[in-house]
Motif scaffolding. Structure first.
Motif, PDB file in Angstrom:
ATOM      1  N   ASN A 158       0.815  -1.228   0.000  1.00 26.63           N
ATOM      2  CA  ASN A 158       0.000   0.000   0.000  1.00 26.63           C
ATOM      3  C   ASN A 158       0.845   1.273   0.000  1.00 26.63           C
ATOM      4  O   ASN A 158       0.321   2.366  -0.200  1.00 26.63           O
ATOM      5  CB  ASN A 158      -0.911   0.001   1.216  1.00 26.63           C
ATOM      6  CG  ASN A 158      -1.944  -1.125   1.146  1.00 26.63           C
ATOM      7  OD1 ASN A 158      -2.343  -1.527   0.046  1.00 26.63           O
ATOM      8  ND2 ASN A 158      -2.377  -1.632   2.297  1.00 26.63           N
ATOM      9  N   ASP A 159       2.122   1.133   0.217  1.00 21.97           N
ATOM     10  CA  ASP A 159       3.004   2.308   0.239  1.00 21.97           C
ATOM     11  C   ASP A 159       3.489   2.595  -1.191  1.00 21.97           C
ATOM     12  O   ASP A 159       4.129   1.756  -1.827  1.00 21.97           O
ATOM     13  CB  ASP A 159       4.188   2.027   1.165  1.00 21.97           C
ATOM     14  CG  ASP A 159       4.991   3.294   1.426  1.00 21.97           C
ATOM     15  OD1 ASP A 159       4.669   4.346   0.833  1.00 21.97           O
ATOM     16  OD2 ASP A 159       5.971   3.223   2.214  1.00 21.97           O
ATOM     17  N   ILE A 160       3.170   3.801  -1.684  1.00 20.39           N
ATOM     18  CA  ILE A 160       3.514   4.149  -3.072  1.00 20.39           C
ATOM     19  C   ILE A 160       5.007   4.435  -3.209  1.00 20.39           C
ATOM     20  O   ILE A 160       5.548   4.421  -4.323  1.00 20.39           O
ATOM     21  CB  ILE A 160       2.690   5.374  -3.531  1.00 20.39           C
ATOM     22  CG1 ILE A 160       2.968   6.569  -2.597  1.00 20.39           C
ATOM     23  CG2 ILE A 160       1.207   5.026  -3.558  1.00 20.39           C
ATOM     24  CD1 ILE A 160       2.252   7.852  -3.068  1.00 20.39           C
ATOM     25  N   ASN A 161       5.660   4.704  -2.103  1.00 23.35           N
ATOM     26  CA  ASN A 161       7.084   5.008  -2.157  1.00 23.35           C
ATOM     27  C   ASN A 161       7.955   3.751  -2.134  1.00 23.35           C
ATOM     28  O   ASN A 161       9.174   3.832  -2.271  1.00 23.35           O
ATOM     29  CB  ASN A 161       7.476   5.903  -0.982  1.00 23.35           C
ATOM     30  CG  ASN A 161       6.777   7.260  -1.048  1.00 23.35           C
ATOM     31  OD1 ASN A 161       6.571   7.798  -2.154  1.00 23.35           O
ATOM     32  ND2 ASN A 161       6.386   7.806   0.097  1.00 23.35           N
TER      33      ASN A 161
END
Length: 545
Positions: A158-161
């Motif tokens: 879920n982390d776009i980074n």
């Protein structure tokens, strides 16, 4: 009703009961042995009595009165009666006492075999349970790791980074943990199924068979005792006809006494055969014509002999048999769940208090060891500080173990105080404070793996004031206990005592907190030894030798 189905969880009680049965057989054998000794002594005394009062046969002129002859016949019959008492002793020793001793050895061997089989079966069940419990814990750990991997993967996904490589790495880790959790689950299921099968076999096949063998052994013991009781009476009953003949002979001898015949014997023995003297004629002195000479007279002395015939008196001492048995104790479980709630609460509170005292003792021991270590560090000539480290570590481990025990017992105490425990309540195998599954409970915790079963407080001896005045001697300090040396000590410093490993010493003064205990050897030599070097047992009622 059989022991295997009704007493499946009473191994310890059956062990004590069978031991009591063997002890009872030996006690009865001891009774028979003492009865044999009484019979032998009685027969010997009777023979000595007969020998004492038998005629010497040196006086040919001894009158043979019927009363005397009857008495001699009674002595002969009594001698035969003594022989029958010897027969009773011999038969009892061979048929009763000998069989009891032989059967007692056989019972001990058979009982030992059955108990070993039972212990082996219980150890095998414990081994299966350990395997199942280890697989269960492993499955639990793998599930937790899989959950952590799942959360980590979802967070990175879920982390776009986050880079794709990190996401793929987390996904691979998740798959690995999930696979390991599945394998642990399958292994746990297999071990659980195996343990349940072995447990069912243990309590429905193995233990019933062993207990049935013990029951058969105990019943045979009872039957054997019954047979020896009968033989005990039969030995006496077999000599009754001969004893009756002896008694009848005595009665016949008594009836043969003839007072008329004895009177005739007296007459025949002492009569002189002379005629009684005649009348004296009248002498007339007035005539002086003739003098009449009187016939000589013969006087016969009268003798009135009397004989006193001794009559022996025989008394019998009738013994009593007192049989004593120990009432077997009831089953005692680790958490006292077999007791009513209030009694259980008191027992748990008492155990917690004992554990706290033991914990305080270990804490004091640790403090004393630390002080001794400081003394050794400041004065190396008194000892090596490194030699105390194993004892310090052991004390720390004991404190940790006692703290865990206290927590576990406090949890049980909280359970008792929080709710009422019914008579049919049982502990679940999933209880974190329980290390034994349902069905493994045995009297007094014989087969549990719980560490608290190995924890016992020091034996408390009741003070016996009546012995205090008995040992008043010249020793300045009486012994208050004893100790065993765990390590050797050279005792080079003044006031110290040399001791060898394994040597037993008397304690005459406790450790005052400086790490030294005053002791006395069996030879009388006194001195100080390091407290950490000895295993001390204090006994309030003991005195120095």
């Amino acid at each position: 009703m059989t022991w295997g189905t009704e007493l499946w969880d009473q191994f310890e009680n059956l062990e004590r009961h069978t031991q009591w049965g063997i002890d009872f057989v030996e006690r009865y054998a001891k009774f028979v042995k003492e009865r044999i000794e009484i019979e032998q002594t009685y027969a010997k005394q009777l023979r000595n009595l007969v020998k004492k009062y038998c005629p010497k046969r040196l006086k040919d002129e001894e009158p043979r009165f019927t009363s005397c002859l009857s008495f001699y016949n009674i002595l002969n019959e009594l001698n035969d009666y003594a022989g029958q008492r010897e027969v009773v002793a011999e038969e009892m020793g061979h048929r009763v006492y000998g069989e009891l001793i032989k059967y007692s050895h056989e019972l001990k061997t058979e009982r030992k075999h059955h108990l070993q089989e039972g212990r082996k079966a219980q150890q095998y069940l414990d081994h299966c349970w350990k395997q199942m419990d280890n697989s269960k814990k492993k499955f639990e750990r793998e599930c937790k790791e899989a959950e952590k991997a799942q959360l980590s993967y979802e967070r990175l996904d879920n982390d776009i980074n986050t880079t794709k490589a990190d996401v793929e790495k987390a996904k691979a880790q998740l798959n690995l943990r999930t696979h390991m959790a599945d394998e642990s689950k399958n292994e746990y299921a297999a071990q659980l199924q195996n343990f349940n099968g072995e447990q069912h076999k243990h309590f429905y096949a193995v233990i019933p068979q062993i207990f049935k063998s013990l029951q058969d052994m105990d019943e045979r013991r009872t039957v054997q005792l019954s047979e020896t009781y009968k033989m005990f009476a039969d030995v006496e009953r077999k000599v009754i006809p001969i004893v009756s003949k002896c008694l009848e002979g005595m009665v016949t001898a008594a009836k043969s006494v003839d007072e008329r015949k004895d009177s005739v014997i007296v007459i025949e023995t002492f009569k002189s055969g002379f005629e009684p003297p005649g009348d004296f004629p009248f002498e007339d002195y007035s005539q002086n014509i003739y003098r009449t000479g009187s016939d000589g007279t013969i006087s016969t002395p009268k003798t009135d002999p009397a004989r006193s015939d001794p009559k022996p008196t025989i008394s019998k001492a009738k013994g009593k048999l007192w049989l004593f048995g120990k009432k077997p104790k009831g089953p005692a479980l680790e958490d006292f769940s077999h007791l009513p709630p209030e009694q259980r609460r008191k027992k748990l509170q008492q155990r917690i208090d004992d554990l706290n005292r033991e914990l305080q003792k270990e804490a004091d021991q640790r403090e004393a060891l630390n002080k001794m270590k400081d003394v050794y560090e400041k004065n190396p000539q008194m000892g090596d500080p490194g030699s105390l480290q194993p004892r310090i570590s052991e004390t720390m481990n004991n404190m940790s173990r006692l703290q865990l025990e206290i927590q576990k017992n406090e949890a049980w105490l909280t359970e008792v105080e929080g709710k009422s425990v019914g008579k049919g309540d049982r502990r679940s195998s999933t209880d974190v404070n329980h290390h034994a599954p349902h069905g493994r409970e045995s009297p007094e915790g014989s087969y549990t793996e719980d560490a608290s079963q190995e924890l016992r407080g020091p034996p408390q001896s009741n003070p016996q004031s009546e012995f205090d005045d008995e040992f008043e001697d010249d020793d300045p300090l009486p012994a208050i206990g004893h100790c065993k040396a765990m390590y050797s000590f050279d005792g080079q410093n003044e006031g110290t005592l040399v001791m060898a490993e394994g040597e037993v010493l008397y304690i005459i003064e406790e450790d005052k907190g400086d790490g030294w205990t005053r002791a006395r050897k069996q030879t009388g030599e006194e001195g100080y030894v390091p407290t950490s070097y000895v295993d001390i047992t204090l006994e309030k009622s003991s005195k120095g030798s």
